[in-house]
Write an enzyme that holds these catalytic residues in place. Structure first.
Site, PDB file in Angstrom:
ATOM      1  N   HIS A  95      26.805 -41.827 -35.908  1.00 28.48           N
ATOM      2  CA  HIS A  95      27.565 -42.755 -35.067  1.00 28.48           C
ATOM      3  C   HIS A  95      26.989 -44.172 -35.063  1.00 28.48           C
ATOM      4  CE1 HIS A  95      30.057 -39.511 -34.023  1.00 28.48           C
ATOM      5  NE2 HIS A  95      29.407 -39.045 -32.977  1.00 28.48           N
ATOM      6  N   HIS A 165      35.248 -41.753 -29.116  1.00 28.19           N
ATOM      7  CA  HIS A 165      34.552 -40.489 -28.840  1.00 28.19           C
ATOM      8  C   HIS A 165      34.869 -39.972 -27.430  1.00 28.19           C
ATOM      9  CE1 HIS A 165      31.432 -37.419 -29.076  1.00 28.19           C
ATOM     10  NE2 HIS A 165      31.133 -37.818 -30.308  1.00 28.19           N
ATOM     11  N   GLU A 277      38.288 -36.809 -32.788  1.00 32.19           N
ATOM     12  CA  GLU A 277      37.872 -38.127 -33.254  1.00 32.19           C
ATOM     13  C   GLU A 277      38.570 -38.422 -34.588  1.00 32.19           C
ATOM     14  OE1 GLU A 277      33.451 -38.168 -33.176  1.00 32.19           O
ATOM     15  OE2 GLU A 277      33.755 -36.236 -32.191  1.00 32.19           O
TER      16      GLU A 277
END
Length: 310
Positions: A95, A165, A277
């Site tokens: 991420h 997210h 996602e």
């Protein structure tokens, strides 16, 4: 409206949106969707204070980047040059690294009662990524849906994979093991023990990953899903009389059922919410057979994802 103040003294704002039966709160910190109400029922996991987001968050509601999901061994090669990234998920980068887009304060560029546009500039070398990148996300409530529109440009070749997210719980509480999932996805991406794709696009037929017909989250695989699916159409989740339909211009969706939430480091326990996602595939910079995530100067990357409630 000020939501809180960072130790640096920078203010974090809260923006309220509404349209029909939908209400939402968005924070400038991490471009976070803090709440999303459908007829008064909050269907996303949010935290009470800015301090919670600084210390107890598992990316709750945030836009993650530059690269959502994992890059193997925290490195990739672009145009013959190797770039190294912070590793924060075992030996891999997750991420965007240790200080990704989820931990930045975005700027409000425009707002109405139904929408807000947030922008962020990521300088050359940010978390090891090349080029100065300018990104924006617009959240819009309309027609019983939350729509996310992303744009990005860079002044040098780089890689990009933006996603949101948010953890969804259509019950408004409890766990999501009873949530019924259906996805128009004939293939998924098998992973190794570090959750890095093997490079195969495997058929879902005959596996616990077959959601072409509806199945409850907890019905198979002990609910332990954290896998990317190759989308051929929409994904749907149904619980307590409410259905959320997800459509996107992205090629995949990471279905994470929240099994790693522990109730100690975060306010929520295992399976308190699930994520869908929408994104390009994990580790694409190291997987030449996957759709490219390279963004070059002069290009403008756009994508749209819609969460519609029925």
């Amino acid at each position: 409206m000020i939501f809180g103040t960072l130790p640096s003294g920078e203010h974090v704002e809260r923006v309220e949106l509404s349209s029909g039966r939908l209400r939402a709160e968005v924070l400038t910190y991490g471009a976070i969707v803090r709440s999303l109400e459908v007829s008064g029922r909050n269907v996303v996991l949010g935290l009470d204070t800015l301090a919670d987001y600084l210390t107890r968050s598992r990316y709750f509601g945030a836009v993650v980047g530059r690269y959502g999901n994992r890059i193997a061994n925290g490195r990739f090669t672009l145009d013959g040059v190797e770039f190294r990234l912070p590793v924060n998920n075992g030996r891999h980068s997750l991420h965007g690294g240790t200080e990704g887009f989820d931990s930045k304060v975005w700027t409000i560029a425009a707002r109405t009662g139904e929408s807000v546009t947030l922008t962020l500039t990521s300088p050359d070398g940010d978390q090891g990524y090349p080029g100065t990148l300018t990104a924006s996300v617009t959240y819009t409530l309309a027609d019983d849906a939350l729509r996310l529109d992303y744009t990005a440009e860079a002044d040098a070749p780089t890689v990009l994979n933006l996603t949101n997210h948010s953890y969804f719980n259509l019950n408004g509480g409890g766990d999501v093991l009873d949530h019924v999932v259906q996805m128009e996805a004939e293939h998924y991406l098998p992973v190794d023990d570090g959750k890095i794709p093997t490079g195969e696009l495997a058929p879902v037929k005959g596996t616990p990953f077959d959601f072409t017909e509806p199945h409850a989250v907890g019905e198979r695989y002990d609910g332990g899903y954290d896998h990317c699916f190759v989308l051929d159409g929409a994904a749907r989740v149904t619980a307590d009389g409410l259905t959320m339909e997800v459509t996107t211009t992205e090629p995949g969706v990471q279905f994470y059922a929240g099994g790693m939430l522990d109730g100690a480091a975060t306010p929520y326990g295992p399976f308190a919410g699930l994520c869908l996602e929408t994104q390009h595939f994990p580790d694409s910079p190291n997987q030449p057979k996957f759709p490219s995530t390279v963004l070059r100067p002069g290009e403008r990357r756009t994508s749209t994802t819609t969460y519609r409630f029925i």
